[in-house]
Enzyme design. Structure first.
Site, PDB file in Angstrom:
ATOM      1  N   ASP A  32       0.850  -1.197   0.000  1.00 35.67           N
ATOM      2  CA  ASP A  32       0.000   0.000   0.000  1.00 35.67           C
ATOM      3  C   ASP A  32       0.887   1.249   0.000  1.00 35.67           C
ATOM      4  OD1 ASP A  32      -1.777   2.170   0.983  1.00 35.67           O
ATOM      5  OD2 ASP A  32      -3.204   0.535   1.312  1.00 35.67           O
ATOM      6  N   ASN A  88     -13.102  -2.845   3.081  1.00 35.24           N
ATOM      7  CA  ASN A  88     -14.108  -1.778   3.129  1.00 35.24           C
ATOM      8  C   ASN A  88     -15.064  -1.874   1.938  1.00 35.24           C
ATOM      9  OD1 ASN A  88     -12.765  -0.700   5.399  1.00 35.24           O
ATOM     10  ND2 ASN A  88     -11.331   0.406   4.086  1.00 35.24           N
ATOM     11  N   GLN A  95     -14.281   2.975   1.823  1.00 33.54           N
ATOM     12  CA  GLN A  95     -13.709   2.500   0.554  1.00 33.54           C
ATOM     13  C   GLN A  95     -13.410   3.698  -0.334  1.00 33.54           C
ATOM     14  OE1 GLN A  95     -16.188  -0.237  -1.707  1.00 33.54           O
ATOM     15  NE2 GLN A  95     -14.510  -0.759  -3.118  1.00 33.54           N
ATOM     16  N   HIS A 101     -10.775  -5.001  -2.783  1.00 32.07           N
ATOM     17  CA  HIS A 101      -9.425  -5.347  -2.320  1.00 32.07           C
ATOM     18  C   HIS A 101      -9.475  -5.676  -0.846  1.00 32.07           C
ATOM     19  CE1 HIS A 101     -10.021  -1.002  -2.020  1.00 32.07           C
ATOM     20  NE2 HIS A 101      -9.328  -1.057  -0.900  1.00 32.07           N
ATOM     21  N   HIS A 103      -7.187  -5.587   2.668  1.00 26.38           N
ATOM     22  CA  HIS A 103      -5.975  -5.109   3.335  1.00 26.38           C
ATOM     23  C   HIS A 103      -5.429  -6.213   4.239  1.00 26.38           C
ATOM     24  CE1 HIS A 103      -6.838  -0.677   2.676  1.00 26.38           C
ATOM     25  NE2 HIS A 103      -8.041  -1.184   2.485  1.00 26.38           N
TER      26      HIS A 103
HETATM   27  P1  5GP Z   1      -9.729   1.591   0.738  1.00 18.94           P
HETATM   28  O1  5GP Z   1      -9.810   2.837   1.584  1.00 18.94           O
HETATM   29  O2  5GP Z   1     -10.437   1.760  -0.590  1.00 18.94           O
HETATM   30  O3  5GP Z   1     -10.141   0.346   1.473  1.00 18.94           O
HETATM   31  O4  5GP Z   1      -8.192   1.378   0.447  1.00 18.94           O
HETATM   32  C1  5GP Z   1      -7.515   1.914  -0.627  1.00 18.94           C
HETATM   33  C2  5GP Z   1      -6.043   1.778  -0.311  1.00 18.94           C
HETATM   34  O5  5GP Z   1      -5.336   1.846  -1.513  1.00 18.94           O
HETATM   35  C3  5GP Z   1      -5.510   2.886   0.596  1.00 18.94           C
HETATM   36  O6  5GP Z   1      -4.910   2.308   1.735  1.00 18.94           O
HETATM   37  C4  5GP Z   1      -4.509   3.618  -0.285  1.00 18.94           C
HETATM   38  O7  5GP Z   1      -3.363   4.034   0.431  1.00 18.94           O
HETATM   39  C5  5GP Z   1      -4.157   2.580  -1.328  1.00 18.94           C
HETATM   40  N1  5GP Z   1      -3.850   3.090  -2.665  1.00 18.94           N
HETATM   41  C6  5GP Z   1      -4.579   4.003  -3.373  1.00 18.94           C
HETATM   42  N2  5GP Z   1      -4.022   4.178  -4.602  1.00 18.94           N
HETATM   43  C7  5GP Z   1      -2.952   3.345  -4.651  1.00 18.94           C
HETATM   44  C8  5GP Z   1      -1.977   3.073  -5.673  1.00 18.94           C
HETATM   45  O8  5GP Z   1      -1.991   3.635  -6.768  1.00 18.94           O
HETATM   46  N3  5GP Z   1      -1.024   2.157  -5.388  1.00 18.94           N
HETATM   47  C9  5GP Z   1      -0.967   1.517  -4.167  1.00 18.94           C
HETATM   48  N4  5GP Z   1       0.029   0.628  -3.992  1.00 18.94           N
HETATM   49  N5  5GP Z   1      -1.848   1.752  -3.184  1.00 18.94           N
HETATM   50  C10 5GP Z   1      -2.829   2.658  -3.425  1.00 18.94           C
END
Ligand code: 5GP
Ligand code: ZN
Length: 140
Positions: A32, A88, A95, A101, A103
């Site tokens: 991440d 999420n 999300q 995805h 974590h």
């Molecule tokens: P969510 O909040 O949707 O559950 O998690 C999205 C996650 O994706 C966040 O922890 C954010 O830091 C990570 N993220 C967003 N864009 C990118 C990206 O382009 N590359 C990587 N490696 N992580 C990303």
């Protein structure tokens, strides 16, 4: 959503570079970019699903073994003491990327800050009964 419009579709396909820790036919697991802790990893299905309500049975069945494998590796390689699986669904749930995805967040005894915290309310038994009736009837 079209693959070209989804950043995680592009990362999962290898069109955008990422720090990939694991890959098989169905998933790519990447570090991440905004980690909650050292080694915070995201498991991306290679097919696009918005969230868990869209995820196919095939991908749903496959993801927990991958998460367990990665968690085990985190304990060995990063010496973490435990790990959280977080997933999420929807903006209200936090999300931010609308491609399913999971974590995998390593936890270290030296870091006590909670990854996600909520304040428990006191449950009203009558309300629990009502909620149980509504929810149980709606589960298909
Ligand atoms: P969510 O909040 O949707 O559950 O998690 C999205 C996650 O994706 C966040 O922890 C954010 O830091 C990570 N993220 C967003 N864009 C990118 C990206 O382009 N590359 C990587 N490696 N992580 C990303
Ligand atoms: Zn996607």
């Amino acid at each position: 959503m079209k693959k070209e419009d989804c950043i995680f579709c592009r990362i999962a396909a290898g069109d955008i570079p990422s720090e990939t820790v694991y890959e098989d036919d169905d998933y790519r697991a990447i570090l991440d970019l905004g980690p909650a802790s050292r080694g915070h990893t995201l498991i991306l299905p290679k097919e696009h699903f918005r969230d868990v309500t869209e995820l196919s049975a095939h991908y749903a069945a496959g993801i927990l073994p991958v998460a367990a494998k990665i968690g085990e590796a985190m304990k060995k390689a990063l010496s973490c003491d435990g790990f959280n699986l977080v997933q999420n669904n929807g903006e209200a749930a936090g999300q931010t990327v609308m491609h399913f995805h999971m974590h995998v967040i390593p936890r270290y005894n030296s870091e006590t800050a909670p990854i996600a915290a909520w304040e428990p309310h006191k449950a009203d038994p009558e309300e629990l009964k009502q909620i149980r009736e509504q929810l149980a009837a709606a589960i298909e």
